[in-house]
Design a protein around this motif. Structure first.
Motif, PDB file in Angstrom:
ATOM      1  N   ILE A   1       6.960  69.270 -21.754  1.00 49.68           N
ATOM      2  CA  ILE A   1       5.818  68.585 -22.365  1.00 49.68           C
ATOM      3  C   ILE A   1       6.261  67.703 -23.539  1.00 49.68           C
ATOM      4  CG2 ILE A   1       4.216  70.411 -21.660  1.00 49.68           C
ATOM      5  CD1 ILE A   1       4.062  71.015 -24.762  1.00 49.68           C
ATOM      6  N   THR A   2       5.449  66.729 -23.822  1.00 52.01           N
ATOM      7  CA  THR A   2       5.716  65.827 -24.946  1.00 52.01           C
ATOM      8  C   THR A   2       5.024  66.369 -26.187  1.00 52.01           C
ATOM      9  OG1 THR A   2       3.882  64.503 -24.109  1.00 52.01           O
ATOM     10  CG2 THR A   2       6.108  63.738 -23.601  1.00 52.01           C
TER      11      THR A   2
ATOM     12  N   ASP B   1      -2.528  70.641 -22.514  1.00 51.83           N
ATOM     13  CA  ASP B   1      -1.298  71.282 -22.057  1.00 51.83           C
ATOM     14  C   ASP B   1      -1.361  72.802 -22.191  1.00 51.83           C
ATOM     15  OD1 ASP B   1      -0.017  69.079 -21.141  1.00 51.83           O
ATOM     16  OD2 ASP B   1       1.170  68.718 -22.941  1.00 51.83           O
TER      17      ASP B   1
ATOM     18  N   LYS C   1      10.123  68.408 -24.701  1.00 49.36           N
ATOM     19  CA  LYS C   1      11.057  67.369 -24.258  1.00 49.36           C
ATOM     20  C   LYS C   1      11.976  66.930 -25.406  1.00 49.36           C
ATOM     21  CE  LYS C   1      11.117  63.302 -21.306  1.00 49.36           C
ATOM     22  NZ  LYS C   1      10.373  62.202 -20.712  1.00 49.36           N
TER      23      LYS C   1
ATOM     24  N   GLU D   1      -0.517  68.127 -26.651  1.00 50.36           N
ATOM     25  CA  GLU D   1      -1.793  67.763 -26.041  1.00 50.36           C
ATOM     26  C   GLU D   1      -2.626  69.018 -25.806  1.00 50.36           C
ATOM     27  OE1 GLU D   1      -2.905  64.788 -25.511  1.00 50.36           O
ATOM     28  OE2 GLU D   1      -1.060  63.612 -25.691  1.00 50.36           O
TER      29      GLU D   1
ATOM     30  N   ARG E   1       2.348  74.385 -17.376  1.00 53.04           N
ATOM     31  CA  ARG E   1       2.588  74.099 -18.782  1.00 53.04           C
ATOM     32  C   ARG E   1       2.281  75.331 -19.636  1.00 53.04           C
ATOM     33  NH1 ARG E   1      -0.878  69.039 -18.807  1.00 53.04           N
ATOM     34  NH2 ARG E   1      -1.457  69.707 -16.716  1.00 53.04           N
TER      35      ARG E   1
ATOM     36  N   ARG F   1      10.528  53.495 -25.200  1.00 49.85           N
ATOM     37  CA  ARG F   1       9.755  54.715 -25.010  1.00 49.85           C
ATOM     38  C   ARG F   1       9.419  55.330 -26.358  1.00 49.85           C
ATOM     39  NH1 ARG F   1      10.333  51.986 -20.376  1.00 49.85           N
ATOM     40  NH2 ARG F   1      10.502  53.324 -18.546  1.00 49.85           N
TER      41      ARG F   1
ATOM     42  N   GLU G   1       5.485  58.235 -23.428  1.00 49.36           N
ATOM     43  CA  GLU G   1       5.954  59.070 -22.328  1.00 49.36           C
ATOM     44  C   GLU G   1       4.823  59.953 -21.800  1.00 49.36           C
ATOM     45  OE1 GLU G   1       9.847  60.768 -22.713  1.00 49.36           O
ATOM     46  OE2 GLU G   1      10.355  59.409 -24.352  1.00 49.36           O
ATOM     47  N   ARG G   2       4.731  60.004 -20.484  1.00 47.79           N
ATOM     48  CA  ARG G   2       3.717  60.754 -19.739  1.00 47.79           C
ATOM     49  C   ARG G   2       2.359  60.066 -19.708  1.00 47.79           C
ATOM     50  NH1 ARG G   2       2.644  66.362 -21.983  1.00 47.79           N
ATOM     51  NH2 ARG G   2       1.201  66.641 -20.269  1.00 47.79           N
ATOM     52  N   HIS G   3       2.092  59.120 -20.616  1.00 49.73           N
ATOM     53  CA  HIS G   3       0.742  58.561 -20.698  1.00 49.73           C
ATOM     54  C   HIS G   3       0.604  57.180 -20.085  1.00 49.73           C
ATOM     55  CE1 HIS G   3      -0.880  61.810 -23.000  1.00 49.73           C
ATOM     56  NE2 HIS G   3       0.088  61.712 -23.895  1.00 49.73           N
TER      57      HIS G   3
ATOM     58  N   MET H   1       6.997  58.985 -28.049  1.00 52.96           N
ATOM     59  CA  MET H   1       6.094  60.087 -27.744  1.00 52.96           C
ATOM     60  C   MET H   1       4.841  59.942 -28.596  1.00 52.96           C
ATOM     61  SD  MET H   1       8.153  63.493 -26.707  1.00 52.96           S
ATOM     62  CE  MET H   1       9.160  63.782 -28.148  1.00 52.96           C
TER      63      MET H   1
END
Ligand code: ATP
Ligand code: MG
Length: 613
Positions: free
Chosen positions: A517-518, A441, A462, A438, A452, A385, A581-583, A387
């Motif tokens: 959030i990342t 966000d 995070k 982002e 967010r 993983r 992560e998240r994407h 970010m």
């Protein structure tokens, strides 16, 4: 209509044993149980009946083959065939031959030959077995094919036809009308042999005559209405040079190639089903004549892979490449295996796909998301993983100095390399006064269900701290309306850090938040080019029903963004895969990553199927 002369025997259901997962496995298991091929000899290399008879019993229990024409790059459909043929040989104590079907005297491209060999090996298969390489090329069998043709002529089973191509077509009849005998059909074997010799000695022009098998002009199977065996082509072959000016037809050459190689199960796609009677007829004649060993190989047909949102015909792929709709054969949007590989596909993902779609006897379409699902599953269990912020905007923690003493303070954070593989350890990065987040966000006025960043809200960075959002800064002159509607792009976001909430420290979860959030700290962040790929076509079946597939090209199939990624990615090498992560899952580009010091990642597949309804 088009009934096979000898239908393949029904699979044997063996009571009380395991059920083979598909009809081909059933057939092979039945053949093994009945010792169908147990008495075959193997001469150590391909050859005629005498050659094999002189060798020991064949140590390979089954022989299959993968026979591409070296005229293009392999695609996902070929991967199905490769996994099937090499997989069956592996599972049943057999050997799979790698054969280049180069009977067409077209220019062979060494680029294709090498790419094909490379692809098969990359997929995890090989053609070495029992100390022998089983890499063959069909043009090596031209001399035998000629001999087989002469045998057919001598035994009254073939004749030279001098009708024009149009006459021949007209006289072949159709589904309702039987064919009409050629006026040349009853020439003597002696006459035919003379003519055929003239053909082979370049005494005639291309198209002046062909050699045809003499079978049955009234057969309900049109393939048995005296199929063409040899045609004249004044062409130089890349391996045999000018030795030949007559070349065998595919449907004549293929069964012979299989038989010379001692193939037991010759597996092909459904469109060859009607050719099977011709396949069987030919091999029976050549076994009768003592030219080929018995029992002959048998042909079995399975449904070719049709995958939505791509095209797999080599000709269409060539158009996409040559007209620069994509960037080369290995463009990550293409279903070529080199393209899929550059997209982040692994041999494990493609093997899983081949297994999951199985083999059937009826044509169907497999949804592209099935392929993506296999990639997602295989990467989820293994990919480290990281970010990454794909559309970065700066977030400033305005009370940082107050909280940590100096504005330049960096606080170390850790995160697991993989949430389910603790043995892979932890990755470390810092958090500081400024971090990239982002752009999406943040909303000045939150839409319904948005948890967010918006003024007054608390969220967790995070692996870091909970922060409380203050607001955003905009270029001078931005109207409040533009800000509230989200139309005005902010320059940066402001928030305060809640010092006692650091992830992993006691009491860190005292402050409850709905959003996590990342982010990537500005200090230490690495710039990277990220290529966001989407489907190449907007229509599920871009070429169905003769449609012009170029009309449904997806204009947004590639979007390039400048991202900020966490420092642990500095050691990423070409081909390394990660979950951002998240994407989703990303792969360091095989070609461009680290070239000129630039990091380049390709989107392999998202975390979820974004196309699912
Ligand atoms: P194309 O039509 O794209 O040119 P092809 O069938 O002519 O493909 P070959 O090089 O002759 O390509 O194929 C080699 C082997 O791969 C053949 O045995 C063929 O049956 C198999 N194959 C090709 N396309 C598919 C597919 N879509 N699904 C399954 N097997 C395939
Ligand atoms: Mg072909």
């Amino acid at each position: 209509m088009n009934r096979p002369a000898s239908p393949p025997p029904e699979p044997l259901a063996a009571p009380g044993t395991h059920t083979p997962s598909n009809f081909l496995r059933q057939i092979i298991e039945r053949d093994l149980a009945q010792h169908t091929y147990a008495q075959r000899h193997w001469g150590g290399s391909p050859g005629d009946a005498a050659h094999h008879a002189a060798g020991p019993l064949d140590a390979a229990k089954v022989r299959t083959r993968f026979p591409p024409e070296p005229n293009g790059y392999l695609h996902i459909g070929h991967a199905k065939s490769i996994c099937l043929n090499f997989g069956l040989a592996r599972d049943y104590g057999g050997v799979c031959h790698m054969r280049f079907d180069d009977t067409n005297p077209e220019k062979e491209d060494l680029e294709y030959v090498n790419a094909i060999l490379d692809t098969v090996q990359w997929l995890g298969f090989g053609w070495q077995a029992n100390g022998t390489s089983h890499l063959y090329q069909a043009s090596d069998y031209f001399a035998f094919m000629h001999r087989a043709a002469v045998h057919l002529i001598e035994t009254g089973h073939a004749y030279v036809d001098e009708q024009s191509a149009d006459q021949m077509r007209a006289n072949r009849g159709d589904f309702v009308k039987p064919g009409i005998d050629s006026p040349f059909r009853n020439r003597s074997p002696q006459d035919n042999l003379e003519r055929f010799t003239e053909m082979a000695h370049a005494k005639h022009a291309e198209g002046a005559m062909v050699l045809r098998a003499k079978i049955d002009m009234a057969s309900p199977n049109i393939n048995l209405r005296d199929p063409t065996v040899y045609r004249i082509r004044h062409a130089t072959h890349h391996h045999t040079g000018d030795t030949w000016c007559i070349y065998p037809m595919y449907a004549f050459a293929h069964p012979i190639e299989d038989a010379l190689e001692n193939i037991t199960h010759s597996i092909c796609t459904l469109e060859f089903e009607d050719q099977r009677p011709w396949y069987d007829w030919l091999l029976e004649r050549l076994i009768e004549g003592g030219l080929l060993a018995s029992p002959p190989p048998r042909q079995y047909e399975f449904a070719r892979l049709n995958l939505t949102y791509v095209v797999t015909s080599k000709r269409k792929l060539k158009t996409l490449v040559e007209e620069s709709h994509v960037n080369g054969w290995d463009d990550p949007r293409l279903p070529t295996i080199v393209g899929l590989r550059r997209r982040g596909y692994t041999p494990a993902a493609l093997q899983l796909f081949a297994e999951r779609i199985g083999v059937t006897k009826s044509d169907s379409w497999i949804d592209y998301s099935t392929l993506e699902g296999c990639l997602r599953e295989t990467l989820d269990v293994s990919a480290p993983r990281a970010m990454a912020v794909l559309d970065p905007i700066k977030l400033v923690l305005t009370n940082w100095e107050e909280a940590f003493g100096v504005a330049s303070h960096l606080e170390p954070c850790t995160a697991p390399v993989h949430p389910h593989l603790p043995e892979l350890g932890k990755r470390s990065f810092n958090i500081g006064k400024e971090v990239w987040i982002e752009r999406s966000d943040y909303e000045a006025v939150p839409s319904k269900g948005f948890f967010r960043l918006y003024p007054g809200n608390k969220v967790r960075l995070k692996y870091g701290y909970v922060i409380e959002v203050q607001g955003a800064d905009y270029p001078e002159g931005t109207t409040q309306d533009a800000i509230d509607s989200g139309a005005a792009p902010a320059i940066s976001i402001r928030a305060t850090v809640l010092k006692d909430t650091k992830s992993g420290t006691p009491g860190s979860d005292a402050v409850k938040v709905k959003g996590v959030i990342t982010w990537v700290a500005v200090a230490g962040a690495l710039p990277a080019e990220v290529r966001l790929y989407d489907r190449l076509f907007t229509e599920a079946q871009p070429d169905a029903g003769g449609k012009d597939f170029l009309e449904s090209l997806n204009a947004n199939s590639l979007k390039v963004v400048q991202a900020m990624v966490e420092p642990s990615l500095a050691s990423a090498k070409a081909d390394d895969k990660f979950q951002f992560e998240r994407h989703g899952y990303f792969v360091a580009d095989r070609v461009d990553h680290a070239a000129g010091g630039k990091m380049v990642f390709n989107l392999a597949v998202g975390l979820k199927d974004s196309w699912a309804k």
